[in-house]
Design a protein around this motif. Structure first.
Motif, PDB file in Angstrom:
ATOM      1  N   ALA A 192     -11.505  -1.566 -15.364  1.00 48.42           N
ATOM      2  CA  ALA A 192     -12.652  -0.715 -15.683  1.00 48.42           C
ATOM      3  C   ALA A 192     -13.950  -1.512 -15.631  1.00 48.42           C
ATOM      4  N   ALA A 193     -13.906  -2.758 -16.121  1.00 46.55           N
ATOM      5  CA  ALA A 193     -15.103  -3.596 -16.095  1.00 46.55           C
ATOM      6  C   ALA A 193     -15.494  -3.958 -14.668  1.00 46.55           C
ATOM      7  N   ALA A 194     -14.486  -4.235 -13.832  1.00 41.08           N
ATOM      8  CA  ALA A 194     -14.757  -4.661 -12.458  1.00 41.08           C
ATOM      9  C   ALA A 194     -15.261  -3.528 -11.582  1.00 41.08           C
ATOM     10  N   LEU A 195     -14.907  -2.292 -11.927  1.00 38.83           N
ATOM     11  CA  LEU A 195     -15.211  -1.158 -11.061  1.00 38.83           C
ATOM     12  C   LEU A 195     -16.325  -0.274 -11.594  1.00 38.83           C
ATOM     13  N   THR A 196     -17.030  -0.759 -12.603  1.00 36.84           N
ATOM     14  CA  THR A 196     -18.180  -0.009 -13.119  1.00 36.84           C
ATOM     15  C   THR A 196     -19.398  -0.925 -13.165  1.00 36.84           C
ATOM     16  N   GLY A 197     -20.552  -0.316 -13.285  1.00 35.71           N
ATOM     17  CA  GLY A 197     -21.781  -1.094 -13.355  1.00 35.71           C
ATOM     18  C   GLY A 197     -22.474  -1.170 -12.012  1.00 35.71           C
ATOM     19  N   PRO A 198     -23.630  -1.838 -11.966  1.00 36.73           N
ATOM     20  CA  PRO A 198     -24.419  -1.937 -10.729  1.00 36.73           C
ATOM     21  C   PRO A 198     -23.606  -2.544  -9.586  1.00 36.73           C
ATOM     22  N   GLY A 199     -23.726  -1.936  -8.425  1.00 36.21           N
ATOM     23  CA  GLY A 199     -23.059  -2.461  -7.244  1.00 36.21           C
ATOM     24  C   GLY A 199     -21.594  -2.115  -7.131  1.00 36.21           C
ATOM     25  N   SER A 200     -21.089  -1.274  -8.024  1.00 37.20           N
ATOM     26  CA  SER A 200     -19.671  -0.924  -7.992  1.00 37.20           C
ATOM     27  C   SER A 200     -19.367   0.007  -6.825  1.00 37.20           C
ATOM     28  N   ARG A 221     -13.228   6.571  -3.909  1.00 42.72           N
ATOM     29  CA  ARG A 221     -12.498   5.802  -2.906  1.00 42.72           C
ATOM     30  C   ARG A 221     -11.695   4.649  -3.510  1.00 42.72           C
ATOM     31  N   ILE A 222     -12.262   3.985  -4.516  1.00 41.83           N
ATOM     32  CA  ILE A 222     -11.639   2.789  -5.070  1.00 41.83           C
ATOM     33  C   ILE A 222     -11.319   3.039  -6.535  1.00 41.83           C
ATOM     34  N   GLY A 223     -10.038   2.993  -6.882  1.00 43.75           N
ATOM     35  CA  GLY A 223      -9.601   3.183  -8.258  1.00 43.75           C
ATOM     36  C   GLY A 223      -8.596   2.120  -8.654  1.00 43.75           C
ATOM     37  N   VAL A 224      -7.556   2.549  -9.373  1.00 45.16           N
ATOM     38  CA  VAL A 224      -6.569   1.629  -9.921  1.00 45.16           C
ATOM     39  C   VAL A 224      -5.162   2.086  -9.542  1.00 45.16           C
ATOM     40  N   CYS A 225      -4.316   1.131  -9.240  1.00 43.01           N
ATOM     41  CA  CYS A 225      -2.873   1.356  -9.140  1.00 43.01           C
ATOM     42  C   CYS A 225      -2.255   0.807 -10.424  1.00 43.01           C
ATOM     43  N   VAL A 226      -1.666   1.681 -11.219  1.00 42.14           N
ATOM     44  CA  VAL A 226      -1.043   1.264 -12.477  1.00 42.14           C
ATOM     45  C   VAL A 226       0.400   0.859 -12.201  1.00 42.14           C
ATOM     46  N   ASP A 227       0.705  -0.415 -12.406  1.00 41.14           N
ATOM     47  CA  ASP A 227       2.072  -0.924 -12.278  1.00 41.14           C
ATOM     48  C   ASP A 227       2.636  -1.048 -13.690  1.00 41.14           C
ATOM     49  N   THR A 228       3.732  -0.348 -13.973  1.00 41.88           N
ATOM     50  CA  THR A 228       4.215  -0.285 -15.351  1.00 41.88           C
ATOM     51  C   THR A 228       4.874  -1.577 -15.801  1.00 41.88           C
ATOM     52  N   CYS A 229       5.333  -2.415 -14.880  1.00 38.23           N
ATOM     53  CA  CYS A 229       5.811  -3.750 -15.259  1.00 38.23           C
ATOM     54  C   CYS A 229       4.638  -4.609 -15.717  1.00 38.23           C
ATOM     55  N   HIS A 230       3.558  -4.606 -14.954  1.00 39.94           N
ATOM     56  CA  HIS A 230       2.380  -5.397 -15.298  1.00 39.94           C
ATOM     57  C   HIS A 230       1.765  -4.901 -16.609  1.00 39.94           C
ATOM     58  N   LEU A 231       1.705  -3.590 -16.764  1.00 35.74           N
ATOM     59  CA  LEU A 231       1.165  -3.001 -17.985  1.00 35.74           C
ATOM     60  C   LEU A 231       1.947  -3.488 -19.206  1.00 35.74           C
TER      61      LEU A 231
END
Length: 465
Positions: free
Chosen positions: A197-205, A210-220
């Motif tokens: 969320a921090a990387a994909l919001t704010g100026p220049g995002s 087009r660009i979101g998140v893939c949620v991997d439940t192992c990583h989560l």
């Protein structure tokens, strides 16, 4: 496999073919014939979704030859297979004897990553079923955490914005919408959904459509993220879940016991990186970059994330074994070639405002007395089979997968329509759990898909022919 959600939309379930790594187009065709079609037959389905992994050389061959792409599409149809999503995380060499840190190169600061993902988007637009207007691609979470600074962050954002523009142009040309999701992974610049969320919001995002998140439940699960908090945080930030990878991590409830340490040691292997994490009573998540380091007690906290890096002396000794990357003969400008001739990426912590670990004489964190705590459960980034019991007394984080899946598709509308089972470590499992034949592997993958199918139907989704 397709399912009808109660809201009338179609939810797709696939399994990821990076479990059968193939570097070239002939290898891709072989995996369709020898692996994917047999899995479909075991499930008794006329059609099976696969999350295709196309290595760099295979992707380039298809982009260069439109007739080859049409032929691949025809072969998918003939074998009863369909593709709505691609795994764009590994670039190449995923079947090498030693992958480890090399899976993170090239990263989103390097032009090769943008070019490869653009190629994948073009190919996916040509592979989508006629009745499916949207495709998705998962990609690495920007970069491995070390050496990533403000300049790197600006470069990565610029690359993602350029990708979004290319995806817009692709839709104008083909009528197909392709979206890309960063896949948070422990140890990376984007390790958690909050990082995403921090990387994909704010100026220049880049634009969220087009660009979101893939949620991997192992990583989560490995990062001890609560599914409700994670998904609510993404929604509050306006970040869509582009796709979800359904996977389970290894869980040790009492990692200080001799029995559990012996069982964990059986999962140590040289091919993949198995980040290990624990959550201490004050809520911090600590860990090591690999399971063998956690068991050896060589982990030290990093200043960047509260995760850990191995003893600097051990990191400096890390090198390339005989496995290497498949494309070691690539031109020197190719980052994969550089990765094949250099040690694993260094593990020095990235500066941040967080308190730094105690520093030794050389400026590196002092490893003395900082072994990974064993008073709370450990979770290991090791994608274990969803359906099968593990080596007692170890268990898996399957309950986290179930909770996440309920929140993703169990509500009034699905938060994502693309689900992908991603257990790529079958051949890296201990001998007792490892399939010995292609038939046994197909049985296991079919059983995983069958388990997820049952979870989906229990949530009110209806399996379609």
């Amino acid at each position: 496999m397709r399912f009808r959600h109660p809201d009338g939309s179609t939810v797709h379930l696939a399994y990821c073919t990076n479990v059968h790594p193939a570097e070239d187009l002939e290898g891709v065709r072989r995996q369709l014939r020898e692996h994917c079609e047999p899995v479909r037959r075991r499930l008794g389905r006329d059609r099976l979704g696969i999350g295709l992994w196309l290595a760099r050389d295979a992707a380039r061959a298809l982009v260069a030859d439109p007739a080859a792409l049409r032929s691949l599409r025809a072969e998918l149809d003939a074998r009863g297979l369909e593709v709505v999503t691609l795994n764009g995380f590994p670039y190449q060499g995923f079947g090498a004897e030693r992958v480890k840190y090399r899976v993170y190169r090239p990263d989103w600061t390097e032009p090769e990553r943008l070019d490869h993902t653009t190629d994948l988007a073009r190919l996916l637009a040509g592979l989508l079923p006629d009745d499916e207007p949207e495709g998705t691609i998962s990609t690495l979470p920007l970069a491995w955490r070390t050496g990533y600074d403000d300049t790197a962050a600006a470069t990565a954002r610029k690359a993602l914005t350029a990708l979004a523009q290319r995806l817009d142009a692709l839709q104008d040309l083909t009528g197909r919408s392709i979206r890309v999701g960063l896949e948070p992974e422990p140890g990376c610049t984007v390790a958690t959904t909050a990082d995403a969320a921090a990387a994909l919001t704010g100026p220049g995002s880049p634009p969220a459509d087009r660009i979101g998140v893939c949620v991997d439940t192992c990583h989560l699960a490995t990062e001890f993220e609560d599914p409700a908090t994670a998904l609510d945080g993404l929604a509050a930030a306006g970040i869509p879940v582009v796709k979800a990878q359904l996977s389970a991590a290894l869980h040790a409830e009492h990692p200080g016991s001799d029995a559990e340490r012996a069982a964990l040691a059986a999962f140590v292997e040289p091919r993949f990186l198995h980040q290990t994490r624990t959550r201490v009573p004050d809520g911090r998540v600590l860990g090591s970059d690999d399971l063998d380091e956690a068991l050896a007690g060589s982990a030290v906290p990093t200043a960047a994330t509260g995760a850990t890096a191995p003893d600097p002396a051990a990191a400096g000794a890390a090198g390339l074994d005989a496995g290497g990357l498949a494309a070691a003969a690539a031109p020197p400008s190719d980052p994969a070639s550089a990765a094949a001739t250099a040690p694993d990426r260094p593990l020095t912590p990235t500066p941040s405002a967080a308190p730094a670990a105690p520093a030794g004489p050389d400026g590196a964190a002092d490893p003395a007395g900082t072994a990974l705590p064993t008073g709370a459960p450990w979770r290991v980034h090791l994608h274990v089979p969803l359906h099968a019991p593990l080596l007692p007394p170890l268990t898996s984080t399957l309950p986290v997968l179930q909770d996440t899946l309920t929140r993703l598709v169990g509500g009034a509308r699905p938060l994502t329509r693309h689900l992908e089972v991603e257990t790529y470590t079958w051949q890296a499992l201990p001998a007792e759990l490892r399939p010995r034949t292609r038939a046994q592997l197909a049985d296991g993958i079919a059983a995983e898909l069958g388990l997820v199918r049952d979870l989906l139907t229990a949530l009110g989704l209806k399996e379609l022919p």
